[in-house]
Scaffold this motif. Structure first.
Motif, short mmCIF file in Angstrom:
data_model
loop_
_atom_site.label_atom_id
_atom_site.label_comp_id
_atom_site.label_asym_id
_atom_site.label_seq_id
_atom_site.Cartn_x
_atom_site.Cartn_y
_atom_site.Cartn_z
N GLY A 1 12.64 39.62 16.02
CA GLY A 1 11.23 40.03 15.96
C GLY A 1 10.68 40.11 14.56
O GLY A 1 9.38 40.34 14.42
N SER B 1 0.56 44.74 12.72
CA SER B 1 1.92 45.32 13.53
C SER B 1 2.90 44.34 13.76
O SER B 1 2.77 43.09 13.57
CB SER B 1 1.30 45.80 14.62
OG SER B 1 0.33 46.81 14.67
N ARG C 1 6.81 44.09 16.28
CA ARG C 1 7.79 44.92 17.05
C ARG C 1 9.23 44.34 17.11
O ARG C 1 9.24 42.95 17.19
CB ARG C 1 7.31 45.13 18.56
CG ARG C 1 8.19 45.84 19.27
CD ARG C 1 7.95 45.93 20.79
NE ARG C 1 8.45 44.75 21.73
CZ ARG C 1 8.43 44.90 22.81
NH1 ARG C 1 8.42 46.02 23.63
NH2 ARG C 1 8.97 43.66 23.38
N SER D 1 13.21 44.12 18.05
CA SER D 1 13.97 44.46 19.06
C SER D 1 15.37 44.42 18.69
O SER D 1 15.41 43.68 17.57
CB SER D 1 13.77 43.55 20.05
OG SER D 1 12.41 43.32 20.72
N PHE E 1 4.99 54.44 12.74
CA PHE E 1 6.25 53.51 13.63
C PHE E 1 6.63 54.55 14.77
O PHE E 1 6.42 55.69 14.89
CB PHE E 1 7.46 53.52 12.57
CG PHE E 1 7.43 52.38 11.45
CD1 PHE E 1 5.98 51.86 11.28
CD2 PHE E 1 8.51 52.04 10.67
CE1 PHE E 1 5.98 50.90 10.14
CE2 PHE E 1 8.29 51.12 9.61
CZ PHE E 1 7.15 50.52 9.37
N TYR F 1 13.57 49.46 20.66
CA TYR F 1 12.39 48.76 20.02
C TYR F 1 11.99 49.49 18.73
O TYR F 1 11.88 50.79 18.89
CB TYR F 1 11.31 48.38 20.83
CG TYR F 1 11.68 47.65 22.19
CD1 TYR F 1 12.29 48.33 23.33
CD2 TYR F 1 11.87 46.31 22.20
CE1 TYR F 1 12.43 47.77 24.63
CE2 TYR F 1 12.20 45.62 23.42
CZ TYR F 1 12.67 46.37 24.61
OH TYR F 1 12.72 45.59 25.67
N GLN G 1 8.55 50.01 16.95
CA GLN G 1 7.11 49.27 16.95
C GLN G 1 6.72 49.66 15.61
O GLN G 1 6.55 51.05 15.42
CB GLN G 1 6.36 49.85 18.15
CG GLN G 1 4.84 49.29 18.17
CD GLN G 1 4.60 48.10 18.40
OE1 GLN G 1 5.10 47.55 19.42
NE2 GLN G 1 3.76 47.26 17.53
#
Length: 123
Positions: free
Chosen positions: A8, A17, A19, A21, A68, A80, A82
């Motif tokens: 990612g 942004s 994300r 993984s 985050f 995850y 983010q």
């Protein structure tokens, strides 16, 4: 054999942004605390955040608090990260790591590591 595989990462503009993984194998994922760390060129690896075994508890470095979040899906053996409101200083290689028992911000407490994924934030 424990394997952690991050994905990612990429290039994103400041304010954007992304994300990340991390898929785990070779361990009973639901028994593990999962942490995220990062390392910028010429700097030491630093703690970003961590999540406990069931997702009920997280902690974060001050530098990323409010920007985050971490979540996990134990059915998919995946955690995850983010990331929002990204800044150029967030540019780093991001690593996930696994340990049993308690949340920890200390990288020496994590015996299992992924290979990392590059995140670059342009200004």
């Amino acid at each position: 054999q424990v394997q952690l595989v991050e994905s990612g990462g990429g290039l994103v503009q400041a304010g954007g942004s992304l994300r990340l993984s991390c898929e785990a194998s070779g361990l009973t994922f639901s028994m593990y605390v999962m942490g995220w760390f990062r390392q910028a060129p010429g700097k030491e690896r630093e703690f970003v955040g961590a999540i406990n075994w069931n997702g009920a508890s997280t902690n974060f470095a001050d530098s990323v608090k409010g920007r985050f979040t971490i979540s996990r899906d134990n059915a998919k053996n995946t955690v995850y990260l983010q990331m929002g409101s990204l800044k150029p200083e967030d540019t780093s290689v991001y690593y996930c790591a696994a340990r049993m028992h308690m949340l920890s911000a200390n990288l020496q407490d994590y015996p299992h590591w992924g290979q990392g994924t590059q995140v670059t934030v342009s200004s």
